[in-house]
Design a protein around this motif. Structure first.
Motif, PDB file in Angstrom:
ATOM      1  N   ALA A 296       1.815   8.847 -69.031  1.00  0.00           N
ATOM      2  CA  ALA A 296       1.113   9.494 -67.917  1.00  0.00           C
ATOM      3  C   ALA A 296       0.676   8.489 -66.866  1.00  0.00           C
ATOM      4  CB  ALA A 296      -0.081  10.284 -68.432  1.00  0.00           C
ATOM      5  N   GLU A 297       0.307   7.276 -67.283  1.00  0.00           N
ATOM      6  CA  GLU A 297      -0.173   6.290 -66.312  1.00  0.00           C
ATOM      7  C   GLU A 297       0.967   5.593 -65.573  1.00  0.00           C
ATOM      8  OE1 GLU A 297      -0.890   2.289 -68.979  1.00  0.00           O
ATOM      9  OE2 GLU A 297      -2.251   3.973 -69.293  1.00  0.00           O
ATOM     10  N   SER A 298       2.191   5.723 -66.089  1.00  0.00           N
ATOM     11  CA  SER A 298       3.341   5.059 -65.470  1.00  0.00           C
ATOM     12  C   SER A 298       4.163   5.987 -64.595  1.00  0.00           C
ATOM     13  CB  SER A 298       4.263   4.476 -66.549  1.00  0.00           C
ATOM     14  OG  SER A 298       3.595   3.543 -67.350  1.00  0.00           O
ATOM     15  N   LEU A 299       3.980   7.307 -64.748  1.00  0.00           N
ATOM     16  CA  LEU A 299       4.851   8.275 -64.091  1.00  0.00           C
ATOM     17  C   LEU A 299       4.113   9.197 -63.137  1.00  0.00           C
ATOM     18  CD1 LEU A 299       7.048   9.523 -67.075  1.00  0.00           C
ATOM     19  CD2 LEU A 299       7.796   8.077 -65.201  1.00  0.00           C
ATOM     20  N   VAL A 300       4.790   9.553 -62.073  1.00  0.00           N
ATOM     21  CA  VAL A 300       4.427  10.690 -61.224  1.00  0.00           C
ATOM     22  C   VAL A 300       5.606  11.652 -61.300  1.00  0.00           C
ATOM     23  CG1 VAL A 300       3.928  11.471 -58.872  1.00  0.00           C
ATOM     24  CG2 VAL A 300       3.003   9.276 -59.684  1.00  0.00           C
ATOM     25  N   ILE A 301       5.346  12.916 -61.569  1.00  0.00           N
ATOM     26  CA  ILE A 301       6.416  13.901 -61.709  1.00  0.00           C
ATOM     27  C   ILE A 301       6.699  14.557 -60.358  1.00  0.00           C
ATOM     28  CG2 ILE A 301       7.085  16.055 -62.841  1.00  0.00           C
ATOM     29  CD1 ILE A 301       7.011  13.589 -64.675  1.00  0.00           C
ATOM     30  N   THR A 302       7.982  14.666 -60.016  1.00  0.00           N
ATOM     31  CA  THR A 302       8.398  15.229 -58.730  1.00  0.00           C
ATOM     32  C   THR A 302       9.636  16.113 -58.914  1.00  0.00           C
ATOM     33  OG1 THR A 302      10.035  13.529 -58.115  1.00  0.00           O
ATOM     34  CG2 THR A 302       7.708  13.046 -57.639  1.00  0.00           C
ATOM     35  N   PRO A 303       9.997  16.868 -57.878  1.00  0.00           N
ATOM     36  CA  PRO A 303      11.338  17.466 -57.859  1.00  0.00           C
ATOM     37  C   PRO A 303      12.390  16.361 -57.764  1.00  0.00           C
ATOM     38  CG  PRO A 303       9.876  18.524 -56.262  1.00  0.00           C
ATOM     39  CD  PRO A 303       9.189  17.274 -56.724  1.00  0.00           C
ATOM     40  N   THR A 304      13.639  16.698 -58.039  1.00  0.00           N
ATOM     41  CA  THR A 304      14.702  15.699 -57.988  1.00  0.00           C
ATOM     42  C   THR A 304      14.945  15.204 -56.567  1.00  0.00           C
ATOM     43  OG1 THR A 304      16.338  17.467 -57.848  1.00  0.00           O
ATOM     44  CG2 THR A 304      15.886  16.564 -60.036  1.00  0.00           C
ATOM     45  N   CYS A 305      14.699  16.043 -55.572  1.00  0.00           N
ATOM     46  CA  CYS A 305      14.869  15.654 -54.169  1.00  0.00           C
ATOM     47  C   CYS A 305      14.040  16.619 -53.330  1.00  0.00           C
ATOM     48  CB  CYS A 305      16.350  15.686 -53.788  1.00  0.00           C
ATOM     49  SG  CYS A 305      16.746  14.603 -52.381  1.00  0.00           S
ATOM     50  N   GLY A 306      14.239  16.586 -52.017  1.00  0.00           N
ATOM     51  CA  GLY A 306      13.515  17.509 -51.157  1.00  0.00           C
ATOM     52  C   GLY A 306      13.878  18.950 -51.435  1.00  0.00           C
ATOM     53  N   LEU A 307      13.012  19.856 -50.995  1.00  0.00           N
ATOM     54  CA  LEU A 307      13.168  21.283 -51.291  1.00  0.00           C
ATOM     55  C   LEU A 307      13.640  22.100 -50.086  1.00  0.00           C
ATOM     56  CD1 LEU A 307       9.926  21.603 -53.417  1.00  0.00           C
ATOM     57  CD2 LEU A 307      12.253  21.928 -54.282  1.00  0.00           C
ATOM     58  N   ALA A 308      14.204  21.449 -49.082  1.00  0.00           N
ATOM     59  CA  ALA A 308      14.626  22.164 -47.873  1.00  0.00           C
ATOM     60  C   ALA A 308      15.668  23.231 -48.166  1.00  0.00           C
ATOM     61  CB  ALA A 308      15.163  21.179 -46.840  1.00  0.00           C
ATOM     62  N   GLY A 309      16.504  23.011 -49.192  1.00  0.00           N
ATOM     63  CA  GLY A 309      17.559  23.970 -49.507  1.00  0.00           C
ATOM     64  C   GLY A 309      17.142  25.072 -50.451  1.00  0.00           C
ATOM     65  N   ALA A 310      15.881  25.078 -50.847  1.00  0.00           N
ATOM     66  CA  ALA A 310      15.387  26.086 -51.783  1.00  0.00           C
ATOM     67  C   ALA A 310      14.826  27.291 -51.035  1.00  0.00           C
ATOM     68  CB  ALA A 310      14.301  25.482 -52.678  1.00  0.00           C
ATOM     69  N   SER A 311      14.673  28.386 -51.742  1.00  0.00           N
ATOM     70  CA  SER A 311      13.961  29.532 -51.164  1.00  0.00           C
ATOM     71  C   SER A 311      12.468  29.222 -51.177  1.00  0.00           C
ATOM     72  CB  SER A 311      14.220  30.788 -51.991  1.00  0.00           C
ATOM     73  OG  SER A 311      13.638  30.648 -53.286  1.00  0.00           O
ATOM     74  N   PRO A 312      11.687  29.837 -50.287  1.00  0.00           N
ATOM     75  CA  PRO A 312      10.245  29.582 -50.299  1.00  0.00           C
ATOM     76  C   PRO A 312       9.598  29.875 -51.645  1.00  0.00           C
ATOM     77  CG  PRO A 312      10.874  30.657 -48.255  1.00  0.00           C
ATOM     78  CD  PRO A 312      12.089  30.662 -49.127  1.00  0.00           C
ATOM     79  N   ALA A 313      10.027  30.950 -52.297  1.00  0.00           N
ATOM     80  CA  ALA A 313       9.431  31.302 -53.591  1.00  0.00           C
ATOM     81  C   ALA A 313       9.749  30.235 -54.636  1.00  0.00           C
ATOM     82  CB  ALA A 313       9.949  32.670 -54.053  1.00  0.00           C
ATOM     83  N   TYR A 314      11.003  29.774 -54.649  1.00  0.00           N
ATOM     84  CA  TYR A 314      11.348  28.738 -55.633  1.00  0.00           C
ATOM     85  C   TYR A 314      10.616  27.435 -55.328  1.00  0.00           C
ATOM     86  CZ  TYR A 314      13.714  25.356 -58.484  1.00  0.00           C
ATOM     87  OH  TYR A 314      13.959  24.359 -59.390  1.00  0.00           O
ATOM     88  N   ALA A 315      10.500  27.089 -54.046  1.00  0.00           N
ATOM     89  CA  ALA A 315       9.807  25.843 -53.684  1.00  0.00           C
ATOM     90  C   ALA A 315       8.378  25.859 -54.211  1.00  0.00           C
ATOM     91  CB  ALA A 315       9.823  25.647 -52.170  1.00  0.00           C
ATOM     92  N   ARG A 316       7.686  26.971 -54.026  1.00  0.00           N
ATOM     93  CA  ARG A 316       6.310  27.066 -54.543  1.00  0.00           C
ATOM     94  C   ARG A 316       6.289  26.942 -56.060  1.00  0.00           C
ATOM     95  NH1 ARG A 316       6.110  31.084 -50.490  1.00  0.00           N
ATOM     96  NH2 ARG A 316       6.552  32.730 -52.024  1.00  0.00           N
ATOM     97  N   ALA A 317       7.239  27.608 -56.721  1.00  0.00           N
ATOM     98  CA  ALA A 317       7.297  27.556 -58.182  1.00  0.00           C
ATOM     99  C   ALA A 317       7.620  26.143 -58.668  1.00  0.00           C
ATOM    100  CB  ALA A 317       8.342  28.540 -58.700  1.00  0.00           C
ATOM    101  N   ALA A 318       8.504  25.447 -57.949  1.00  0.00           N
ATOM    102  CA  ALA A 318       8.887  24.093 -58.352  1.00  0.00           C
ATOM    103  C   ALA A 318       7.718  23.126 -58.239  1.00  0.00           C
ATOM    104  CB  ALA A 318      10.063  23.607 -57.501  1.00  0.00           C
ATOM    105  N   LEU A 319       6.936  23.243 -57.174  1.00  0.00           N
ATOM    106  CA  LEU A 319       5.770  22.373 -57.025  1.00  0.00           C
ATOM    107  C   LEU A 319       4.766  22.622 -58.149  1.00  0.00           C
ATOM    108  CD1 LEU A 319       5.116  22.402 -53.163  1.00  0.00           C
ATOM    109  CD2 LEU A 319       6.658  20.954 -54.499  1.00  0.00           C
ATOM    110  N   ALA A 320       4.511  23.893 -58.434  1.00  0.00           N
ATOM    111  CA  ALA A 320       3.588  24.223 -59.521  1.00  0.00           C
ATOM    112  C   ALA A 320       4.127  23.719 -60.853  1.00  0.00           C
ATOM    113  CB  ALA A 320       3.363  25.737 -59.581  1.00  0.00           C
TER     114      ALA A 320
END
Length: 334
Positions: A296-320
């Motif tokens: 936990a102290e060594s990592l920050v969790i993120t999406p694999t890349c930017g979310l521009a190609g996602a739907s708004p609903a999926y983008a919100r779900a991916a961030l959560a």
């Protein structure tokens, strides 16, 4: 050189881009999702000037560009495209400022790094700046000055926050390997010497007295080079790691470099349970013989890349989902 080990990162954040064109909605979503580590959203769907290269060109000092069918090309003076890029950046900063009133954590802003910018920005003849060492030096100097002013503006707008700078370098490996194609498409630009690449990155990293993340969603991220250039953290697509990368990962962790692990898909699809999303990370930790308690102290969790190609609903779900996956790591490191 940026400050490394004493910086308190949030457990999860986004890469940068979001779907749609509403700056206020994007800022509200990002700040609401990442209470400990929001970032400045990018909205490339708005068009040229809102794309990651155009946004960064709008930050340059005494260097301008306009849009050609082939991409961004150097201009003698600021034109409509540069003004549009600056206007959208202002709109994005207004929205971030609105939704971070009283915020005192870390906030991340993104810009294209010098080598991806040199590979994307065309000189007047149509060839990439990458092929002209003098143009590359000018670009590095202009970017450094522009980022210094941009970071000061962000600190002014979010005065209680500590600012992290992310440099996006998806073309870095191609630059090092001589894989960037010329304008004709029949040849490639010569590989840039690793010391020259490292020196330019170090010059840009040095403009920020806070933490600097270098992001690449391409394979074969040069972890060791980025560490030597002063990067506090390296952001990458975890799914693209190879066995050859693992030794560098271990060295990075032991040196105190933070890893931004992209484990959540950036395009629409089913999301696994949060623990499943970080299972590969746990497996890698065991294989490297690293203490589970350091996850936990060594990592920050993120999406694999930017979310521009996602739907708004999926983008919100991916961030959560990133937040839930990070919490799973913290609660159950074994």
């Amino acid at each position: 050189m940026s400050e490394n080990n004493d910086f308190s990162w949030g457990p999860a954040t986004g890469i940068g881009s979001m779907p749609g064109g509403d700056a206020r909605e994007a800022a509200k979503t990002v700040v609401g999702s990442f209470e400990d580590f929001p970032h400045l959203p990018e909205l490339p769907a708005r068009g040229p000037g809102a794309d990651m290269v155009g946004r960064t060109i709008g930050l340059l000092v005494e260097m301008y560009a306009h849009v050609e069918p082939s991409g961004w090309r150097i201009s003698d003076r600021p034109g409509r495209d540069t003004r549009r890029a600056r206007s959208w950046m202002g709109e994005d900063l207004d929205a971030l400022e609105e939704f971070t009133q009283g915020y005192e954590g870390v906030v991340k802003v993104q810009a294209v790094g010098p080598w991806t910018l040199a590979a994307a920005l065309e000189l007047r003849g149509g060839e990439a700046a990458l092929g002209d060492p003098g143009a590359c030096r000018d670009l590095v100097a202009s970017l450094a000055e522009g980022l210094r002013a941009h970071l000061a503006e962000v600190r002014r707008r979010v005065p209680g926050a500590r600012v992290a700078l992310q440099l996006d370098e998806p073309s870095l490996t191609a630059v090092l390997r001589g894989q960037v194609r010329t304008a004709s498409g029949y040849r490639t630009h010569r590989a840039v010497d690793r010391q020259v690449v490292e020196g330019a990155l170090r010059d840009v990293v040095a403009v920020h007295d806070g933490p600097v993340v270098v992001h690449s969603c391409a394979p074969d991220v040069p972890f060791a080079l980025l560490r030597r250039a002063g990067a506090t953290a390296v952001s990458f697509d975890f799914n693209l790691l190879t066995e050859r990368d693992e030794e560098q990962i271990g060295e990075a962790v032991e040196s105190g470099t933070r890893l931004f692990a992209g484990v959540v898909a950036s395009t629409d699809g089913p999301l696994s349970d949060p623990a499943g999303s970080v299972m590969g990370v746990r497996t890698l930790w065991r294989r490297l013989g690293l203490p589970p308690g350091t996850l936990a102290e060594s990592l920050v969790i993120t999406p694999t890349c930017g979310l521009a190609g996602a739907s708004p609903a999926y983008a919100r779900a991916a961030l959560a989902h990133c937040v839930k996956a990070a919490r799973s790591l913290a609660d159950n490191p074994e």
